[in-house]
Motif scaffolding. Sequence first.
Motif, short mmCIF file in Angstrom:
data_model
loop_
_atom_site.label_atom_id
_atom_site.label_comp_id
_atom_site.label_asym_id
_atom_site.label_seq_id
_atom_site.Cartn_x
_atom_site.Cartn_y
_atom_site.Cartn_z
N ALA A 13 0.83 -1.21 0.00
CA ALA A 13 0.00 0.00 0.00
C ALA A 13 0.87 1.26 0.00
N TYR A 14 1.93 1.23 0.79
CA TYR A 14 2.84 2.38 0.82
C TYR A 14 3.49 2.58 -0.55
N GLY A 15 3.94 1.48 -1.15
CA GLY A 15 4.55 1.58 -2.48
C GLY A 15 3.59 2.12 -3.50
N LEU A 16 2.34 1.68 -3.45
CA LEU A 16 1.33 2.17 -4.39
C LEU A 16 1.06 3.65 -4.18
N LEU A 17 0.96 4.07 -2.92
CA LEU A 17 0.75 5.48 -2.63
C LEU A 17 1.92 6.32 -3.14
N ALA A 18 3.14 5.84 -2.90
CA ALA A 18 4.33 6.60 -3.31
C ALA A 18 4.39 6.74 -4.83
N VAL A 19 4.14 5.66 -5.53
CA VAL A 19 4.18 5.70 -7.00
C VAL A 19 3.07 6.61 -7.52
N THR A 20 1.87 6.48 -6.95
CA THR A 20 0.76 7.33 -7.38
C THR A 20 1.08 8.80 -7.14
N ASN A 21 1.69 9.08 -6.00
CA ASN A 21 2.05 10.46 -5.68
C ASN A 21 3.05 11.02 -6.68
N VAL A 22 4.07 10.24 -7.00
CA VAL A 22 5.09 10.70 -7.95
C VAL A 22 4.47 10.94 -9.32
N VAL A 23 3.60 10.04 -9.75
CA VAL A 23 2.92 10.22 -11.04
C VAL A 23 2.04 11.46 -11.01
N ALA A 24 1.32 11.67 -9.90
CA ALA A 24 0.44 12.84 -9.78
C ALA A 24 1.24 14.13 -9.79
N VAL A 25 2.38 14.14 -9.09
CA VAL A 25 3.25 15.32 -9.10
C VAL A 25 3.75 15.59 -10.52
N GLY A 26 4.14 14.53 -11.21
CA GLY A 26 4.66 14.69 -12.56
C GLY A 26 3.62 15.16 -13.55
N SER A 27 2.37 14.82 -13.30
CA SER A 27 1.29 15.21 -14.21
C SER A 27 0.54 16.44 -13.72
N THR A 28 1.06 17.06 -12.64
CA THR A 28 0.48 18.26 -12.02
C THR A 28 -0.98 18.06 -11.62
N HIS A 29 -1.32 16.89 -11.16
CA HIS A 29 -2.65 16.63 -10.63
C HIS A 29 -2.61 16.96 -9.14
N PHE A 188 15.70 28.27 -3.59
CA PHE A 188 16.63 29.39 -3.46
C PHE A 188 17.57 29.57 -4.64
N ARG A 189 17.60 28.61 -5.53
CA ARG A 189 18.43 28.73 -6.74
C ARG A 189 17.60 28.80 -8.00
N GLY A 190 16.28 28.80 -7.85
CA GLY A 190 15.40 28.90 -9.00
C GLY A 190 15.36 27.66 -9.86
N TRP A 191 15.62 26.49 -9.25
CA TRP A 191 15.62 25.24 -10.01
C TRP A 191 14.25 24.58 -10.06
N GLU A 192 13.23 25.26 -9.56
CA GLU A 192 11.90 24.65 -9.49
C GLU A 192 11.43 24.22 -10.87
N SER A 193 10.99 22.97 -10.94
CA SER A 193 10.49 22.40 -12.19
C SER A 193 9.72 21.14 -11.87
N ARG A 194 8.98 20.64 -12.82
CA ARG A 194 8.24 19.41 -12.60
C ARG A 194 9.17 18.22 -12.34
#
Length: 227
Positions: A13-29, A188-194
Amino acid sequence: MSSRSNSRATLAAYGLLAVTNVVAVGSTHETLSNLTQWLLMPTLVVVLLTLAPRGRRPLPRLRTATLVALGFSWLGDLLPDLVPQSASFLAMVGAFLLAQLAFIVGFLPFRRQSILTRRRGLVAAYAVAFVGLVLACAGGAGSLLVPVIVYGATLTVMAVLATGVNTLTGIGGAVFMLSDSLIALGAFRGWESRPLSVAVMATYAVAELLLVLGVQQRRRSPGSLDG
């Protein structure tokens, strides 16, 4: 269901949540990424509890400190979305500072097995990484520089002490440093990105899991009292 089956199910369940979270972050959901992030640490608490050794619980200080650290980590995940945006970064840093302090309390009894006494050259490497990150972020941190230095120093101490518990916690502490370094560089270095946000969440999820698995591995064969 057996305790082993319970632990495997919770880890899955933790692995599924982590993968789902990473995919959601990458897709800006945003809604899905927030929800899954809020659930990560509570699920990891269940992992810690279901993996606990049977019978008498060894190393109660290490267990309690880890539970407290996971609780403050959860607040670090949750608070930035609940407080005003102007206070969100400090709220996150404050919660995770308390989490690192809790880990330090749990790891401190194992300091004699850490790189502090066994491989002091590696301690210098951690220190160089910390100083380098501070120098890289100093120009953009402004009034937040002092909180960043305090948090970074505390995180570095945690990562160094984590090497005394076992290999898993040592790697987990180092990955935690990497994850938070990416946050600092983004802010602080302006590296923010998806891609950077994806890397932050992926390394964070892995780091916390490794710390918990390492703690439980140590509790199965304590070898020494933890006070």
